[in-house]
Design a protein around this motif. Structure first.
Motif, mmCIF file in Angstrom:
data_model
loop_
_atom_site.group_PDB
_atom_site.id
_atom_site.type_symbol
_atom_site.label_atom_id
_atom_site.label_comp_id
_atom_site.label_asym_id
_atom_site.label_seq_id
_atom_site.Cartn_x
_atom_site.Cartn_y
_atom_site.Cartn_z
ATOM 1 N N ARG A 160 20.566 85.909 53.815
ATOM 2 C CA ARG A 160 19.610 85.226 52.936
ATOM 3 C C ARG A 160 19.441 85.996 51.627
ATOM 4 O O ARG A 160 19.395 85.403 50.541
ATOM 5 C CB ARG A 160 18.267 85.098 53.660
ATOM 6 C CG ARG A 160 17.203 84.340 52.881
ATOM 7 C CD ARG A 160 15.862 84.444 53.562
ATOM 8 N NE ARG A 160 15.849 83.809 54.866
ATOM 9 C CZ ARG A 160 15.561 84.417 56.012
ATOM 10 N NH1 ARG A 160 15.283 85.720 56.021
ATOM 11 N NH2 ARG A 160 15.547 83.753 57.136
ATOM 12 N N THR A 161 19.340 87.299 51.718
ATOM 13 C CA THR A 161 19.166 88.111 50.517
ATOM 14 C C THR A 161 20.398 88.034 49.625
ATOM 15 O O THR A 161 20.288 87.875 48.396
ATOM 16 C CB THR A 161 18.877 89.570 50.899
ATOM 17 O OG1 THR A 161 17.707 89.623 51.725
ATOM 18 C CG2 THR A 161 18.653 90.430 49.657
ATOM 19 N N ALA A 162 21.577 88.129 50.224
ATOM 20 C CA ALA A 162 22.811 88.083 49.436
ATOM 21 C C ALA A 162 22.937 86.758 48.696
ATOM 22 O O ALA A 162 23.260 86.735 47.494
ATOM 23 C CB ALA A 162 24.014 88.313 50.340
ATOM 24 N N ARG A 163 22.676 85.655 49.367
ATOM 25 C CA ARG A 163 22.873 84.367 48.696
ATOM 26 C C ARG A 163 21.767 84.117 47.667
ATOM 27 O O ARG A 163 22.014 83.465 46.633
ATOM 28 C CB ARG A 163 22.963 83.249 49.718
ATOM 29 C CG ARG A 163 21.689 82.898 50.426
ATOM 30 C CD ARG A 163 21.923 81.929 51.565
ATOM 31 N NE ARG A 163 20.674 81.514 52.179
ATOM 32 C CZ ARG A 163 20.566 81.066 53.426
ATOM 33 N NH1 ARG A 163 21.639 80.972 54.199
ATOM 34 N NH2 ARG A 163 19.394 80.704 53.910
ATOM 35 N N THR A 164 20.553 84.638 47.907
ATOM 36 C CA THR A 164 19.475 84.476 46.930
ATOM 37 C C THR A 164 19.778 85.246 45.661
ATOM 38 O O THR A 164 19.589 84.744 44.548
ATOM 39 C CB THR A 164 18.131 84.940 47.524
ATOM 40 O OG1 THR A 164 17.839 84.170 48.702
ATOM 41 C CG2 THR A 164 17.000 84.778 46.528
ATOM 42 N N VAL A 165 20.250 86.483 45.821
ATOM 43 C CA VAL A 165 20.607 87.289 44.653
ATOM 44 C C VAL A 165 21.775 86.647 43.910
ATOM 45 O O VAL A 165 21.763 86.530 42.682
ATOM 46 C CB VAL A 165 20.940 88.735 45.071
ATOM 47 C CG1 VAL A 165 21.546 89.511 43.904
ATOM 48 C CG2 VAL A 165 19.694 89.441 45.590
ATOM 49 N N ALA A 166 22.779 86.209 44.644
ATOM 50 C CA ALA A 166 23.940 85.582 44.006
ATOM 51 C C ALA A 166 23.532 84.356 43.202
ATOM 52 O O ALA A 166 24.019 84.134 42.087
ATOM 53 C CB ALA A 166 24.977 85.208 45.061
ATOM 54 N N ALA A 167 22.647 83.562 43.764
ATOM 55 C CA ALA A 167 22.199 82.356 43.061
ATOM 56 C C ALA A 167 21.416 82.703 41.800
ATOM 57 O O ALA A 167 21.402 81.928 40.837
ATOM 58 C CB ALA A 167 21.338 81.505 43.987
ATOM 59 N N ALA A 168 20.774 83.878 41.797
ATOM 60 C CA ALA A 168 19.940 84.264 40.661
ATOM 61 C C ALA A 168 20.731 84.911 39.542
ATOM 62 O O ALA A 168 20.232 85.012 38.410
ATOM 63 C CB ALA A 168 18.845 85.219 41.128
ATOM 64 N N LEU A 169 21.947 85.358 39.826
ATOM 65 C CA LEU A 169 22.749 86.022 38.804
ATOM 66 C C LEU A 169 23.251 84.997 37.791
ATOM 67 O O LEU A 169 23.893 84.019 38.153
ATOM 68 C CB LEU A 169 23.930 86.748 39.445
ATOM 69 C CG LEU A 169 23.569 87.946 40.335
ATOM 70 C CD1 LEU A 169 24.814 88.474 41.041
ATOM 71 C CD2 LEU A 169 22.919 89.053 39.519
ATOM 72 N N THR A 170 22.968 85.242 36.540
ATOM 73 C CA THR A 170 23.371 84.305 35.496
ATOM 74 C C THR A 170 24.723 84.658 34.897
ATOM 75 O O THR A 170 25.321 83.862 34.179
ATOM 76 C CB THR A 170 22.316 84.261 34.385
ATOM 77 O OG1 THR A 170 22.105 85.585 33.885
ATOM 78 C CG2 THR A 170 21.000 83.718 34.919
ATOM 79 N N GLY A 171 25.194 85.873 35.173
ATOM 80 C CA GLY A 171 26.519 86.294 34.732
ATOM 81 C C GLY A 171 27.216 86.991 35.881
ATOM 82 O O GLY A 171 26.964 86.696 37.048
ATOM 83 N N SER A 172 28.105 87.896 35.549
ATOM 84 C CA SER A 172 28.778 88.645 36.601
ATOM 85 C C SER A 172 27.798 89.614 37.257
ATOM 86 O O SER A 172 26.748 89.922 36.706
ATOM 87 C CB SER A 172 29.968 89.410 36.021
ATOM 88 O OG SER A 172 29.527 90.329 35.037
ATOM 89 N N GLY A 173 28.165 90.084 38.439
ATOM 90 C CA GLY A 173 27.307 91.014 39.156
ATOM 91 C C GLY A 173 27.962 91.412 40.456
ATOM 92 O O GLY A 173 29.088 91.002 40.751
ATOM 93 N N ALA A 174 27.258 92.230 41.244
ATOM 94 C CA ALA A 174 27.835 92.721 42.488
ATOM 95 C C ALA A 174 26.771 92.832 43.563
ATOM 96 O O ALA A 174 25.621 93.219 43.288
ATOM 97 C CB ALA A 174 28.497 94.078 42.274
ATOM 98 N N ILE A 175 27.165 92.497 44.779
ATOM 99 C CA ILE A 175 26.274 92.587 45.941
ATOM 100 C C ILE A 175 27.001 93.372 47.020
ATOM 101 O O ILE A 175 28.119 93.015 47.416
ATOM 102 C CB ILE A 175 25.907 91.192 46.462
ATOM 103 C CG1 ILE A 175 25.190 90.390 45.380
ATOM 104 C CG2 ILE A 175 25.041 91.306 47.720
ATOM 105 C CD1 ILE A 175 25.075 88.917 45.686
ATOM 106 N N GLY A 176 26.381 94.447 47.468
ATOM 107 C CA GLY A 176 26.957 95.247 48.534
ATOM 108 C C GLY A 176 26.118 95.147 49.786
ATOM 109 O O GLY A 176 24.890 95.272 49.733
ATOM 110 N N LEU A 177 26.764 94.877 50.921
ATOM 111 C CA LEU A 177 26.081 94.852 52.208
ATOM 112 C C LEU A 177 26.369 96.166 52.928
ATOM 113 O O LEU A 177 27.538 96.517 53.140
ATOM 114 C CB LEU A 177 26.569 93.687 53.066
ATOM 115 C CG LEU A 177 26.420 92.275 52.497
ATOM 116 C CD1 LEU A 177 26.893 91.247 53.521
ATOM 117 C CD2 LEU A 177 24.990 91.990 52.080
#
Length: 253
Positions: free
Chosen positions: A120-137
């Motif tokens: 849930r956190t990963a997809r929420t952050v991804a949806a909020a990114l307006t440009g490039s970015g990175a998510i690490g689990l």
């Protein structure tokens, strides 16, 4: 190397201590700003102070089992720092015990926090990114090889590694990278507790070190530096992978 982290903003969960906090320290040292969260408010406040206070970090008391937690974290990043560039999603390890020993309640609680909370956190952050970015689990070496006595981790972590790969495929066209980190034996509170639970912490540590090619337990800062690099623009062509930080303990290529 310039990691390109100056003024970038990251959310880090489970970051009042351990691997999450070590990563926050490395990010802030390279010029980033962070929103750190954990379940105990006094530890969150202490972490923010150690990170340099409001100009560098803000804290939020949050439990990833709460469906509203990810959106609150995103909102805090935007409110305090005006942007969001990614996240490190770290959750405390599930209860020890073999897959047969742990009961249904422990499985359900761990699924809600460790698995669903992370997704849930990963997809929420991804949806909020307006440009490039990175998510690490933050996962575990159990994503690749079962760890004796950690049945829940052995069951949930491989699934999260698969989810990370799936999310990397989905969000890649937007420039959003998703990856997993696989810490091995690193001297966090979690590993100290696991050693102590054996009844002879010194002997358990010596046995663990004997199975690590570097013959030592890792330091949280060694994980934090790897995580900070992978979240940074300097690692802009790295996605959809799981990266061990384990002193060579995993035997697979």
């Amino acid at each position: 190397m310039d990691l390109g982290l100056t003024d970038r903003v990251y959310v880090l969960t489970g970051a009042s201590r351990g691997l999450g906090f070590a990563t926050a320290e490395c990010l802030v040292a390279d010029g980033a700003r962070v929103v750190v969260s954990a379940r105990r408010p006094e530890r969150v406040a202490e972490a923010v102070e150690r990170l340099g206070g409001a100009g560098h970090a803000v804290g939020l008391t949050a439990d990833l089992a709460d469906p509203d937690a990810p959106q609150r974290l995103v909102a805090a990043a935007r409110e305090h720092f005006g942007r969001l560039d990614g996240a490190l999603v770290s959750v405390g390890g599930p209860p020890p015990g073999t897959a047969a020993q742990v009961d249904d309640a422990q499985w359900r609680q761990s699924f809600e926090t460790v698995f669903l909370g992370s997704v849930r956190t990963a997809r929420t952050v991804a949806a909020a990114l307006t440009g490039s970015g990175a998510i690490g689990l933050v996962l575990s070496t159990s994503a690749r090889s079962p760890v004796p006595g950690l049945g829940i981790s052995n069951g949930l972590r491989p699934g999260l590694a698969g989810v990370a790969k799936d999310l990397a495929d989905e969000y890649g066209p937007r420039g959003v990278r998703v990856l997993g980190l696989l810490p091995g034996r690193i001297m966090t509170d979690r590993n100290q507790a696991l050693f102590a639970a054996t009844g002879d912490a010194a002997a358990a540590r010596a046995e663990a070190e004997a199975g690590i090619p570097l013959r030592r337990i890792g330091d949280p800062a060694e994980f934090g530096r790897v995580a900070a690099f992978l979240l940074s623009p300097a690692a802009g062509y790295v996605t959809g992978v799981t990266v061990p930080v384990d002193g060579g303990a995993l035997r697979g290529l």
